[in-house]
Design a protein around this motif. Structure first.
Motif, PDB file in Angstrom:
ATOM      1  N   HIS A  89      11.699   6.663  13.520  1.00 32.57           N
ATOM      2  CA  HIS A  89      11.321   6.695  14.981  1.00 32.57           C
ATOM      3  C   HIS A  89      12.474   6.170  15.790  1.00 32.57           C
ATOM      4  N   PRO A  90      12.689   6.733  17.005  1.00 33.83           N
ATOM      5  CA  PRO A  90      13.834   6.365  17.897  1.00 33.83           C
ATOM      6  C   PRO A  90      13.618   5.017  18.314  1.00 33.83           C
ATOM      7  N   ALA A  91      12.421   4.263  18.348  1.00 34.75           N
ATOM      8  CA  ALA A  91      12.166   3.104  18.805  1.00 34.75           C
ATOM      9  C   ALA A  91      12.572   2.006  17.830  1.00 34.75           C
ATOM     10  N   ARG A  92      12.839   2.424  16.529  1.00 41.19           N
ATOM     11  CA  ARG A  92      13.386   1.576  15.471  1.00 41.19           C
ATOM     12  C   ARG A  92      14.681   2.147  15.016  1.00 41.19           C
ATOM     13  N   ALA A  93      15.434   3.049  15.994  1.00 42.01           N
ATOM     14  CA  ALA A  93      16.679   3.341  15.376  1.00 42.01           C
ATOM     15  C   ALA A  93      17.531   2.241  14.846  1.00 42.01           C
ATOM     16  N   ASP A  94      18.276   2.541  13.797  1.00 44.96           N
ATOM     17  CA  ASP A  94      19.428   1.471  13.345  1.00 44.96           C
ATOM     18  C   ASP A  94      18.955   0.329  12.907  1.00 44.96           C
ATOM     19  N   ARG A  95      17.481   0.135  12.810  1.00 42.96           N
ATOM     20  CA  ARG A  95      17.048  -1.077  12.205  1.00 42.96           C
ATOM     21  C   ARG A  95      15.937  -0.949  11.003  1.00 42.96           C
ATOM     22  N   PRO A  96      16.356  -1.483   9.904  1.00 43.99           N
ATOM     23  CA  PRO A  96      15.534  -1.377   8.830  1.00 43.99           C
ATOM     24  C   PRO A  96      14.046  -1.850   8.976  1.00 43.99           C
ATOM     25  N   VAL A  97      13.184  -1.090   8.074  1.00 45.06           N
ATOM     26  CA  VAL A  97      11.796  -1.470   8.182  1.00 45.06           C
ATOM     27  C   VAL A  97      11.412  -1.848   6.894  1.00 45.06           C
ATOM     28  N   PRO A  98      11.651  -3.262   6.641  1.00 44.53           N
ATOM     29  CA  PRO A  98      11.171  -3.786   5.406  1.00 44.53           C
ATOM     30  C   PRO A  98       9.706  -3.958   5.065  1.00 44.53           C
ATOM     31  N   PHE A  99       9.350  -3.467   3.983  1.00 44.41           N
ATOM     32  CA  PHE A  99       7.719  -3.771   3.671  1.00 44.41           C
ATOM     33  C   PHE A  99       7.255  -4.494   2.159  1.00 44.41           C
ATOM     34  N   ALA A 100       6.140  -5.095   2.331  1.00 40.99           N
ATOM     35  CA  ALA A 100       5.607  -5.700   1.293  1.00 40.99           C
ATOM     36  C   ALA A 100       4.298  -5.524   1.240  1.00 40.99           C
ATOM     37  N   PHE A 101       3.581  -5.732  -0.264  1.00 41.09           N
ATOM     38  CA  PHE A 101       2.106  -5.742  -0.331  1.00 41.09           C
ATOM     39  C   PHE A 101       1.691  -6.553  -1.561  1.00 41.09           C
ATOM     40  N   ASN A 102       0.696  -6.581  -1.526  1.00 41.01           N
ATOM     41  CA  ASN A 102       0.325  -7.733  -2.715  1.00 41.01           C
ATOM     42  C   ASN A 102      -0.572  -7.118  -3.708  1.00 41.01           C
ATOM     43  N   ARG A 103      -0.705  -7.362  -4.826  1.00 40.00           N
ATOM     44  CA  ARG A 103      -1.619  -7.250  -6.012  1.00 40.00           C
ATOM     45  C   ARG A 103      -3.165  -7.999  -6.277  1.00 40.00           C
ATOM     46  N   LYS A 104      -4.106  -7.169  -6.250  1.00 42.35           N
ATOM     47  CA  LYS A 104      -5.123  -7.897  -6.177  1.00 42.35           C
ATOM     48  C   LYS A 104      -5.410  -9.057  -7.328  1.00 42.35           C
ATOM     49  N   GLU A 105      -4.846  -8.349  -8.498  1.00 41.05           N
ATOM     50  CA  GLU A 105      -4.614  -9.338  -9.600  1.00 41.05           C
ATOM     51  C   GLU A 105      -3.274  -9.870 -10.079  1.00 41.05           C
ATOM     52  N   ALA A 106      -3.128 -11.080 -10.232  1.00 41.01           N
ATOM     53  CA  ALA A 106      -1.704 -11.738 -10.269  1.00 41.01           C
ATOM     54  C   ALA A 106      -1.441 -11.172 -11.567  1.00 41.01           C
ATOM     55  N   LYS A 107      -0.034 -10.817 -11.578  1.00 38.77           N
ATOM     56  CA  LYS A 107       0.857 -10.246 -12.895  1.00 38.77           C
ATOM     57  C   LYS A 107       1.478 -11.360 -13.700  1.00 38.77           C
ATOM     58  N   ASP A 108       1.208 -11.499 -15.049  1.00 44.07           N
ATOM     59  CA  ASP A 108       1.887 -12.862 -15.584  1.00 44.07           C
ATOM     60  C   ASP A 108       3.014 -12.478 -16.567  1.00 44.07           C
ATOM     61  N   HIS A 109       3.590 -11.101 -16.452  1.00 50.40           N
ATOM     62  CA  HIS A 109       4.840 -10.816 -17.155  1.00 50.40           C
ATOM     63  C   HIS A 109       5.761 -10.267 -15.978  1.00 50.40           C
ATOM     64  N   GLY A 110       6.912  -9.615 -16.699  1.00 52.73           N
ATOM     65  CA  GLY A 110       8.027  -9.272 -15.780  1.00 52.73           C
ATOM     66  C   GLY A 110       8.198 -10.046 -14.449  1.00 52.73           C
ATOM     67  N   GLU A 111       8.233  -9.629 -13.353  1.00 55.00           N
ATOM     68  CA  GLU A 111       8.580 -10.394 -12.147  1.00 55.00           C
ATOM     69  C   GLU A 111       7.531 -11.278 -11.517  1.00 55.00           C
ATOM     70  N   GLY A 112       6.170 -11.049 -12.356  1.00 56.33           N
ATOM     71  CA  GLY A 112       5.054 -11.724 -12.080  1.00 56.33           C
ATOM     72  C   GLY A 112       4.577 -11.945 -10.624  1.00 56.33           C
ATOM     73  N   GLY A 113       3.334 -12.659 -10.523  1.00 55.02           N
ATOM     74  CA  GLY A 113       2.884 -12.859  -9.159  1.00 55.02           C
ATOM     75  C   GLY A 113       2.091 -11.855  -8.390  1.00 55.02           C
ATOM     76  N   THR A 114       1.956 -11.979  -7.221  1.00 53.48           N
ATOM     77  CA  THR A 114       1.000 -10.745  -6.389  1.00 53.48           C
ATOM     78  C   THR A 114       1.896 -10.458  -5.433  1.00 53.48           C
ATOM     79  N   LEU A 115       2.877 -10.621  -5.081  1.00 52.70           N
ATOM     80  CA  LEU A 115       3.706 -10.175  -3.955  1.00 52.70           C
ATOM     81  C   LEU A 115       4.664  -9.079  -4.464  1.00 52.70           C
ATOM     82  N   VAL A 116       4.783  -8.144  -3.907  1.00 55.45           N
ATOM     83  CA  VAL A 116       5.761  -6.721  -4.293  1.00 55.45           C
ATOM     84  C   VAL A 116       6.266  -6.399  -3.075  1.00 55.45           C
ATOM     85  N   GLY A 117       7.579  -6.006  -3.188  1.00 54.09           N
ATOM     86  CA  GLY A 117       8.325  -5.412  -2.072  1.00 54.09           C
ATOM     87  C   GLY A 117       9.313  -6.448  -1.507  1.00 54.09           C
TER      88      GLY A 117
END
Ligand SMILES: O=P(O)(O)OC[C@H]1O[C@H](OP(=O)(O)OP(=O)(O)O)[C@H](O)[C@@H]1O
Ligand SMILES: O=C(O)c1cc(=O)[nH]c(=O)[nH]1
Length: 223
Positions: A89-117
């Protein structure tokens, strides 16, 4: 969002089968004569177009922000498609748009936790489909603050413009107004119940639903 764009969005939701009229029981237990099922934006073209509506609503609001957050589950594709559309979108030109989301159930292996992104930081816009009682927003605000970031706004597809709570203890303002007051942040919506009512007035094939939606608004709605 300007009236014609909100009207186009409501029409789009109707065509996709996302906006339905009938008798629906909501998460709160309240029965509603209409329902917005964002899960039915379920192919690449429709979810891509949905992202463009979110991006335009956020651009029109003039709000500045650093990243997006989509609460599980439906908020995940919503934040993803909004981030893609904003990055084009031109309003956001040249600026990144990072995003994140959560898991409803925490993960206890790999990177773990509830936040992704992307790491939650800076001014965060929460993206969802509707606010009914505000539970999802409350949980998102808690996650964002716990990470040291700041909730900056909520962006939703549809403002149902209705009071929350039991029939004999309705909130003073609408659920959206209560979120704005409780957290001191704006809620931006692509369209609202007022736009759905305008659609019902305009479209003779939907006329049979007018009375039920009007009565519902008179009972639970705010102006
Ligand atoms: O304001 P609230 O009372 O929280 O209601 C609104 C929330 O409820 C629905 O999601 P749900 O919690 O059913 O989860 P889902 O995304 O996994 O379907 C909807 O997608 C919102 O996130
Ligand atoms: O309150 C709800 O449960 C609800 C209402 C609505 O219109 N859409 C939705 O996904 N949930």
């Amino acid at each position: 969002m300007p009236g014609s764009r909100a009207q186009a969005f409501v029409r789009f939701a109707l065509e996709q089968g996302v906006l339905n009229f009938g008798d629906f029981t909501m998460k709160s237990g309240r029965r509603s004569p209409y329902f917005f099922n964002a899960g039915l934006f379920n192919d690449g073209a429709s979810v891509g177009r949905l992202g463009q509506f979110y991006a335009q609503a956020l651009a029109d609001s003039g709000l500045d922000f650093d990243m997006l957050f989509g609460p599980a589950y439906k908020g995940i594709p919503l934040a993803t498609t909004a981030a893609i559309a904003l990055s084009n979108h031109p309003a956001r030109a040249d600026r990144p748009v990072p995003f994140a989301f959560n898991r409803k159930e925490a993960k206890d292996h790999g990177e773990g936790g509830t936040l992704v992104g992307a790491p939650l930081q800076g001014r965060v816009v929460i993206i969802d489909d509707v606010i009914t009682a505000g539970t999802s927003v409350r949980e998102s605000v808690a996650l964002i603050r716990a990470a040291g970031a700041r909730p900056a706004a909520v962006l939703i597809a549809l403002d149902r413009m209705e009071r929350a709570g039991a029939d004999d203890a309705l909130s003073e303002g609408s659920a959206v107004q209560e979120v704005e007051r409780a957290y001191g942040i704006p809620v931006v919506s692509i369209a609202s119940l007022a736009d759905i009512m305008a659609l019902l007035e305009d479209d003779a094939t939907l006329a049979r639903h007018r009375d039920a939606v009007s009565a519902y608004r008179a009972r639970y709605g705010v102006q």
